[in-house]
Design an enzyme around this catalytic site. Structure first.
Site, PDB file in Angstrom:
ATOM      1  N   ASP A 164       0.852  -1.188   0.000  1.00  0.00           N
ATOM      2  CA  ASP A 164       0.000   0.000   0.000  1.00  0.00           C
ATOM      3  C   ASP A 164       0.891   1.243   0.000  1.00  0.00           C
ATOM      4  O   ASP A 164       1.868   1.321   0.762  1.00  0.00           O
ATOM      5  CB  ASP A 164      -0.889  -0.014   1.242  1.00  0.00           C
ATOM      6  CG  ASP A 164      -1.858   1.153   1.285  1.00  0.00           C
ATOM      7  OD1 ASP A 164      -2.992   0.990   0.821  1.00  0.00           O
ATOM      8  OD2 ASP A 164      -1.461   2.225   1.778  1.00  0.00           O
ATOM      9  N   GLU A 216      -4.925   2.504  -3.741  1.00  0.00           N
ATOM     10  CA  GLU A 216      -3.468   2.510  -3.812  1.00  0.00           C
ATOM     11  C   GLU A 216      -2.879   1.186  -3.334  1.00  0.00           C
ATOM     12  O   GLU A 216      -1.693   1.105  -3.014  1.00  0.00           O
ATOM     13  CB  GLU A 216      -2.905   3.674  -2.985  1.00  0.00           C
ATOM     14  CG  GLU A 216      -3.205   3.634  -1.509  1.00  0.00           C
ATOM     15  CD  GLU A 216      -4.520   4.314  -1.141  1.00  0.00           C
ATOM     16  OE1 GLU A 216      -4.656   4.730   0.020  1.00  0.00           O
ATOM     17  OE2 GLU A 216      -5.410   4.424  -2.014  1.00  0.00           O
ATOM     18  N   ASN A 253      -2.636  13.076  -3.732  1.00  0.00           N
ATOM     19  CA  ASN A 253      -3.778  13.602  -4.493  1.00  0.00           C
ATOM     20  C   ASN A 253      -4.145  15.011  -4.047  1.00  0.00           C
ATOM     21  O   ASN A 253      -4.440  15.881  -4.876  1.00  0.00           O
ATOM     22  CB  ASN A 253      -4.989  12.679  -4.322  1.00  0.00           C
ATOM     23  CG  ASN A 253      -4.901  11.435  -5.184  1.00  0.00           C
ATOM     24  OD1 ASN A 253      -4.356  11.462  -6.284  1.00  0.00           O
ATOM     25  ND2 ASN A 253      -5.413  10.329  -4.677  1.00  0.00           N
ATOM     26  N   ASP A 271      -2.717   9.560 -10.422  1.00  0.00           N
ATOM     27  CA  ASP A 271      -2.873   8.475 -11.396  1.00  0.00           C
ATOM     28  C   ASP A 271      -1.528   8.084 -11.996  1.00  0.00           C
ATOM     29  O   ASP A 271      -1.253   6.898 -12.227  1.00  0.00           O
ATOM     30  CB  ASP A 271      -3.824   8.910 -12.514  1.00  0.00           C
ATOM     31  CG  ASP A 271      -5.273   8.979 -12.047  1.00  0.00           C
ATOM     32  OD1 ASP A 271      -5.555   8.512 -10.923  1.00  0.00           O
ATOM     33  OD2 ASP A 271      -6.113   9.514 -12.788  1.00  0.00           O
TER      34      ASP A 271
END
Length: 348
Positions: free
Chosen positions: A221, A264, A229, A238
């Protein structure tokens, strides 16, 4: 009667009190999120509340929880959902087998037809070499040959139609295979998604049972991805996910498999791999990601990344949900122990 969730219309029809309540709550949820009241958001909120697909509902909930739910992310999820519904509605493996059988039958008929045509032409040519009685020759040329030629022309026309049909069946088969692949592939990273992962690990566990050779699973992760973000925007986020997918692909070889498990989170499956070797693979991945900061071209900033990972081994005959629960616990411990580290099941 159980509602057929493979039908888009029936899936969201308010044919019961529960469905009606979900519909009303979906509208309330849309209003609370302050997003447009359109079919895309309604569908996603309905999925979230109805839990028709727990995996998908979890993804919607995660976006909302992380304040990343907006028109752009909703549209991506919506496309994914529709693709999955279509995939469920298509009996892909059975349909492909039927199409393969049909193609084989058509191709065999075409080949046999050509061989019969060649034999017939050779037989008619040989008749012309004989000095036949006039009555026989007249019957042959006036009655037999015209009818044979008519049958030959009809067969040739039919052969052309069969060839055309064969090509259409082949294109249909290719389209079905493409749709099946899309349903099991993450659109953003172009690696298997959770459904693709489920199919891979199921086959892997079957092979492990047959060969009596275990496999390792790594669940990783990205640390503090929400901050990525929030700071740099979803486009950079992305790009980071695509970068991780490419790195994982580069770091795994042979029969190893990777997948994007959601958000993620990524997963790596290592067949015929011992526990210590899997820990080393996980640490190699973690080290390479952490050692290479990414350059953000838009504002000349540097983005440092790190991952946390859990490692577990498949135990012969165990339920796959138990295996994943164990590796998820390992990941959780890595996260709560400071992040940017690998935790194996021996540490639980």
């Amino acid at each position: 009667m159980k509602k057929d969730e493979n039908s888009v219309i029936q899936r969201y029809s308010a044919d019961s009190k529960t469905s009606y309540e979900w519909s009303q709550k979906s509208l309330d949820k849309i209003q609370a999120l302050k997003v447009p009241s359109n079919p895309v958001h309604y569908t996603l909120m309905y999925e979230l509340l109805s839990q028709s697909d727990p995996y998908f509902s979890e993804e919607v909930e995660r976006l909302i929880r992380e304040n990343n739910y907006d028109n752009e992310t909703a549209e991506k999820l919506y496309i994914t959902l529709i693709t999955q519904i279509l995939y469920k509605a298509l009996p892909a493996e059975k349909a492909c087998k039927l199409l393969n059988d049909l193609l084989s039958t058509l191709e065999n008929w075409i080949q046999d037809s050509k061989q019969r045509q060649e034999k017939l032409d050779a037989g008619l040519a040989s008749l012309n070499q004989y000095d036949l009685p006039q009555a026989v020759a007249d019957t042959l040329h006036n009655d037999v040959l015209p009818n044979v030629n008519g049958i030959v022309k009809d067969t040739q026309h039919l052969e052309k139609e069969v060839v055309r049909t064969s090509e259409e069946v082949r294109l249909l088969k290719e389209e079905l295979e493409r749709t099946t692949t899309i349903a099991k592939t993450d659109e953003l990273t172009n690696i298997p998604n959770r459904r693709g992962f489920n199919e891979i690990i199921k086959k892997l566990s079957q092979n492990a049972q047959e060969q009596q050779a275990s496999f390792a699973i790594i669940l990783l992760d990205l640390d503090h991805f929400k901050q990525v973000n929030d700071t740099f925007g979803h486009l950079i986020g992305d790009s980071v996910l695509r970068y991780i997918a490419k790195l994982l692909h580069k770091e795994t070889k042979g029969q190893d498999s990777i997948a994007r498990f959601g958000g993620e989170e990524f997963v790596v499956l290592l067949p015929n791999t011992q526990y210590d070797a899997a820990i080393q693979v996980a640490n190699n991945i973690r080290t390479k990601i952490n050692a290479r900061p990414l350059q953000i071209k838009t504002n000349q900033q540097t983005l440092s990344l790190s991952i946390s990972a859990g490692v577990a081994m498949y135990q012969m005959g165990e339920d796959l949900d138990k295996l994943f629960h164990r590796v998820d616990q390992c990941l959780y411990k890595a996260k709560t122990s400071g992040r940017n580290r690998v935790c194996g099941e021996s540490e639980l």
